[in-house]
Design an enzyme around this catalytic site. Structure first.
Site, mmCIF file in Angstrom:
data_model
loop_
_atom_site.group_PDB
_atom_site.id
_atom_site.type_symbol
_atom_site.label_atom_id
_atom_site.label_comp_id
_atom_site.label_asym_id
_atom_site.label_seq_id
_atom_site.Cartn_x
_atom_site.Cartn_y
_atom_site.Cartn_z
ATOM 1 N N PRO A 235 0.811 -1.221 0.000
ATOM 2 C CA PRO A 235 0.000 0.000 0.000
ATOM 3 C C PRO A 235 0.844 1.271 0.000
ATOM 4 C CG PRO A 235 0.175 -0.820 2.230
ATOM 5 C CD PRO A 235 0.958 -1.785 1.358
ATOM 6 N N CYS B 66 4.015 3.327 8.573
ATOM 7 C CA CYS B 66 4.300 4.540 7.797
ATOM 8 C C CYS B 66 5.304 5.421 8.536
ATOM 9 C CB CYS B 66 3.017 5.319 7.540
ATOM 10 S SG CYS B 66 3.293 6.824 6.566
ATOM 11 N N LYS C 165 0.466 -4.151 9.561
ATOM 12 C CA LYS C 165 1.738 -3.909 8.889
ATOM 13 C C LYS C 165 2.635 -3.095 9.810
ATOM 14 C CE LYS C 165 3.732 -2.613 4.424
ATOM 15 N NZ LYS C 165 4.832 -1.724 4.819
ATOM 16 N N ASN D 166 8.483 -7.856 3.824
ATOM 17 C CA ASN D 166 8.415 -6.687 2.946
ATOM 18 C C ASN D 166 9.732 -5.910 3.045
ATOM 19 O OD1 ASN D 166 7.001 -3.449 3.224
ATOM 20 N ND2 ASN D 166 7.219 -4.549 1.305
ATOM 21 N N GLU E 14 12.912 -4.202 0.069
ATOM 22 C CA GLU E 14 14.055 -4.496 -0.795
ATOM 23 C C GLU E 14 13.872 -5.747 -1.651
ATOM 24 O OE1 GLU E 14 16.681 -2.426 -1.447
ATOM 25 O OE2 GLU E 14 15.443 -1.080 -0.216
ATOM 26 N N ARG F 62 7.900 -0.864 -4.033
ATOM 27 C CA ARG F 62 8.674 -0.108 -5.016
ATOM 28 C C ARG F 62 9.201 -1.014 -6.133
ATOM 29 N NH1 ARG F 62 13.255 2.622 -1.978
ATOM 30 N NH2 ARG F 62 13.137 0.704 -0.749
#
Length: 334
Positions: A7, A99, A140, A206, A208, A231
């Site tokens: 997200p 975040c 997360k 999650n 890299e 990404r």
């Protein structure tokens, strides 16, 4: 193994989810976060704006389920909005505790809650009370605020409060997005400890994951159950399909065609005016995976109008097919 689309705030909106899931390989999407606060139950239209897929039984056009992510720190507010999201058709609920944005953290949201395990427990407990057991409640997180060893206390708070699964971004908040700060081995430590305590809990890794080799290495080092890519999915649009063994990496021409198709999807979604900035944002990420991205990005980087951007990229695609890229570059520079 499942592959989950991350997200990414300000990037992974429903138009990007539609394009990427259409390329195959994804088992689940998590939406950008919906901020909830001040004991306010948000109206249904707010949920639909963030996740139009709710009007399609919670699925992207290609049939991938979408789970709404909430961000906040008030247990009761999170609970009431989680309940509404489920009623509207979300495939479970995800709580954002990862975040790192300063504006989010200052308002007591995202990663700042990692410093308060008891508040995390209270929030997850309240949400679990309203999210049916047949709907997944996920969280997360990062490894901690500045100390990765804090991940164990954080995970314990989440597990004991009744969540079903956790996505661990294997860096602390202070690590930001530094590539050399990735710590997949901490996820393995969490898995090993939970197993010793006879707690069978799903962990999604999650951070890299840019290539198939990264995905393989991450699974080996972290012992995770599933993977989330963010990404890396922008850098290589069909990365999930590559990891899943469905297809080879997209050709550069295929990527350019997809970027043009993105304009059509955005216009349909009433976001066509954002096309110029989004195309540049996407190409900037793609330079990590496609060296050719720079020859497109540099000449168009100053274009602001979306119509002009579309014309420029259409011209580039034609030049690419006819081996006249240098001529196209000179035409933009003149």
């Amino acid at each position: 193994m499942r592959i989950v689309l991350a997200p990414l705030e300000g990037v992974m909106d429903h138009t990007v989810r539609e394009l990427l899931t259409g390329l195959g390989g994804y088992d689940l999407c998590i939406t950008e976060f919906l901020r909830v606060s001040n004991n306010q139950l948000l109206p249904p239209r707010t949920f639909y704006q963030l996740a139009p897929e709710l009007e399609n039984n919670g699925f992207t056009p290609s049939g991938v389920p979408v789970r709404m992510q909430l961000l906040g720190s008030q247990p009761n507010t999170l609970a009431m909005n989680a309940q509404r999201a489920i009623e509207l058709g979300s495939h479970g609920i995800d709580l954002n505790l990862g975040c790192p944005a300063k504006t989010v953290n200052k308002s007591k949201g995202g990663a700042t809650l990692l410093k308060e395990p008891q508040l995390i427990s209270d929030a997850v407990t309240a949400m679990r009370a309203v999210v049916p057991n047949d709907k997944t409640l996920s969280v997360k997180i990062r490894l901690g605020w500045d100390d990765p060893s804090c991940v164990h206390e954080i995970v314990d708070a989440i597990v004991q409060a009744g969540a079903d699964e956790i996505t661990i971004h294997a860096r602390t908040k202070e690590d930001g997005y530094k590539a050399d700060a990735i710590k997949w081995h901490y996820i393995a430590q969490v898995k090993e400890r939970l197993a010793r305590e006879d707690k069978h809990f799903s962990i999604i890794a999650n951070g890299e994951i840019w290539t198939l080799a990264d995905a393989i290495n991450c699974r080996k080092v972290s012992s995770c159950d599933d993977l989330m890519i963010g990404r890396g999915a922008l850098a290589t649009p069909n990365l999930a399909a590559v990891i899943a063994g469905i297809s080879d990496k997209m050709s550069w021409q295929g990527v350019v065609e997809m970027i043009l198709n993105y304009r059509k999807v955005q216009v349909i979604g009433s976001k066509g005016h954002h096309y110029s900035s989004r195309a540049k944002q996407w190409l900037s990420q793609m330079r990590q995976s496609y060296p050719e991205a720079n020859e497109l990005f540099m000449p168009i980087r100053r274009i602001k109008k979306s119509d002009d951007m579309q014309v420029a990229i259409e011209g580039y695609l034609e030049a690419l097919v006819t081996n006249k890229v240098s001529e196209w570059q000179r035409s933009l520079e003149s």
